[in-house]
Design a protein around this motif. Structure first.
Motif, PDB file in Angstrom:
ATOM      1  N   THR A 169      50.494  62.642  48.654  1.00 14.69           N
ATOM      2  CA  THR A 169      51.685  62.373  47.855  1.00 14.69           C
ATOM      3  C   THR A 169      51.437  62.837  46.420  1.00 14.69           C
ATOM      4  O   THR A 169      50.293  63.038  45.999  1.00 14.69           O
ATOM      5  CB  THR A 169      52.028  60.875  47.829  1.00 14.69           C
ATOM      6  OG1 THR A 169      51.004  60.177  47.092  1.00 14.69           O
ATOM      7  CG2 THR A 169      52.101  60.289  49.240  1.00 14.69           C
ATOM      8  N   ALA A 170      52.531  62.979  45.665  1.00 17.82           N
ATOM      9  CA  ALA A 170      52.395  63.365  44.263  1.00 17.82           C
ATOM     10  C   ALA A 170      51.613  62.315  43.487  1.00 17.82           C
ATOM     11  O   ALA A 170      50.815  62.638  42.596  1.00 17.82           O
ATOM     12  CB  ALA A 170      53.774  63.579  43.638  1.00 17.82           C
ATOM     13  N   GLY A 214      53.316  67.793  43.539  1.00 15.86           N
ATOM     14  CA  GLY A 214      53.722  67.391  42.196  1.00 15.86           C
ATOM     15  C   GLY A 214      53.171  68.239  41.077  1.00 15.86           C
ATOM     16  O   GLY A 214      53.536  68.041  39.910  1.00 15.86           O
ATOM     17  N   GLY A 217      55.370  71.580  38.785  1.00 19.15           N
ATOM     18  CA  GLY A 217      56.775  71.393  39.124  1.00 19.15           C
ATOM     19  C   GLY A 217      57.088  71.446  40.598  1.00 19.15           C
ATOM     20  O   GLY A 217      58.258  71.523  40.996  1.00 19.15           O
ATOM     21  N   THR A 218      56.059  71.408  41.441  1.00 22.53           N
ATOM     22  CA  THR A 218      56.256  71.495  42.886  1.00 22.53           C
ATOM     23  C   THR A 218      57.038  70.293  43.410  1.00 22.53           C
ATOM     24  O   THR A 218      56.662  69.146  43.180  1.00 22.53           O
ATOM     25  CB  THR A 218      54.895  71.568  43.610  1.00 22.53           C
ATOM     26  OG1 THR A 218      54.193  72.708  43.143  1.00 22.53           O
ATOM     27  CG2 THR A 218      55.088  71.682  45.115  1.00 22.53           C
ATOM     28  N   LYS A 219      58.146  70.569  44.096  1.00 21.11           N
ATOM     29  CA  LYS A 219      58.942  69.514  44.719  1.00 21.11           C
ATOM     30  C   LYS A 219      58.566  69.333  46.187  1.00 21.11           C
ATOM     31  O   LYS A 219      58.586  68.236  46.726  1.00 21.11           O
ATOM     32  CB  LYS A 219      60.434  69.841  44.608  1.00 21.11           C
ATOM     33  CG  LYS A 219      60.946  69.959  43.178  1.00 21.11           C
ATOM     34  CD  LYS A 219      60.835  68.632  42.433  1.00 21.11           C
ATOM     35  CE  LYS A 219      61.422  68.748  41.024  1.00 21.11           C
ATOM     36  NZ  LYS A 219      61.276  67.477  40.264  1.00 21.11           N
ATOM     37  N   LYS A 220      58.243  70.451  46.837  1.00 19.92           N
ATOM     38  CA  LYS A 220      57.869  70.418  48.251  1.00 19.92           C
ATOM     39  C   LYS A 220      56.983  71.618  48.531  1.00 19.92           C
ATOM     40  O   LYS A 220      57.232  72.714  48.026  1.00 19.92           O
ATOM     41  CB  LYS A 220      59.117  70.466  49.140  1.00 19.92           C
ATOM     42  CG  LYS A 220      58.830  70.319  50.624  1.00 19.92           C
ATOM     43  CD  LYS A 220      60.119  70.314  51.422  1.00 19.92           C
ATOM     44  CE  LYS A 220      59.842  70.159  52.911  1.00 19.92           C
ATOM     45  NZ  LYS A 220      61.091  70.153  53.719  1.00 19.92           N
TER      46      LYS A 220
END
Length: 246
Positions: A169-170, A214, A217-220
């Motif tokens: 997880t982030a 995370g 700027g990684t969202k997925k």
């Protein structure tokens, strides 16, 4: 066995490295150790008159998840074939700024976040309790040779070894960053410590294949993009391995 199936150096291939292109394959052997079966057949190969042994960490079909790898059998089988030096190739996620995708890293430290893995040879039928020095988890001479064999690999960094097979997880990645980690992977431990226990020189050659959750700027995490980077990055890894054998 050691008369015709032995080498001083071994490569343990991670995700994306299941064979050594341009290397002459001499022989394959399926070994059984007191610790069970290794992940794959051991492949004796040759390049520029130098022999080495290759082992696919996740199996030749990439069907063994990180927490199910028999690390003890893998290292023990290499030791039985006369191996003295092991290079562990790994696909990792980048956490800190310098560890962007396609970057090759030769880490110098590791933090173990794994659990429930068979992580030591020293647990049963002991004459006395054994503690190994693990202050510097990677062999410095072998690290230096990897760096010399590469044009632009990053020298140093802390590898966070997580359990897998899921990605983090982030929030977990943020914790790893706070702990001082630069890259994250799932196979760095107990491979490194087991090598130390049986006196094998060991170093890691890591390829950053994505930003960790995370980061930047990684969202997925895009798996298709990650696999494309694996394919390109492993060409660089092949070049490093050839150079180190020269």
């Amino acid at each position: 066995m050691k008369n015709n199936f032995e080498a001083d150096i071994a490569i343990i291939g991670g995700t994306g490295l299941y064979q050594l292109d341009d290397f002459e394959e001499l022989e394959r052997r399926k070994l059984v150790t007191r610790w069970g079966d290794p992940s794959s057949e051991l492949i004796l190969s040759r390049y520029k008159n130098k022999t080495l042994i290759f082992l696919a960490r996740h199996g030749l079909q990439h069907n063994i998840p990180p927490h199910k790898v028999n690390y003890r059998a893998n290292l023990w089988a290499l030791k039985e074939c006369g191996v003295k030096q092991v290079i562990g190739v790994a696909a990792v996620g980048g956490i800190t700024e310098k560890m962007s995708p396609e970057t090759i890293v030769i880490p110098d430290q590791i933090i173990d976040y794994t659990y429930s893995r068979k992580h030591t040879y020293f647990e049963d039928e002991l004459d006395q309790v054994t503690h190994i020095d693990f202050t510097e988890p990677y062999t410095e001479d072998l690290r230096s040779r990897l760096l010399l064999a590469s044009d632009n690999a990053i020298d140093g960094g802390t590898y966070a070894a997580t359990q897998g097979p899921r990605l983090e997880t982030a929030a977990e990645i943020n914790k790893l960053r706070i702990d001082g980690s630069d890259i994250v992977g799932m196979t760095g431990m107990p491979e490194a410590s087991l090598a130390r226990e049986i006196e094998l020189e060991y170093a890691c050659c890591a390829l950053s294949v994505n930003w960790a959750a995370g980061c930047a700027g990684t969202k997925k995490i895009d798996h298709k993009e990650m696999l494309e980077i694996v394919d390109k990055g492993m060409l660089k890894i092949h070049s490093i391995l050839k150079n180190i054998l020269k």
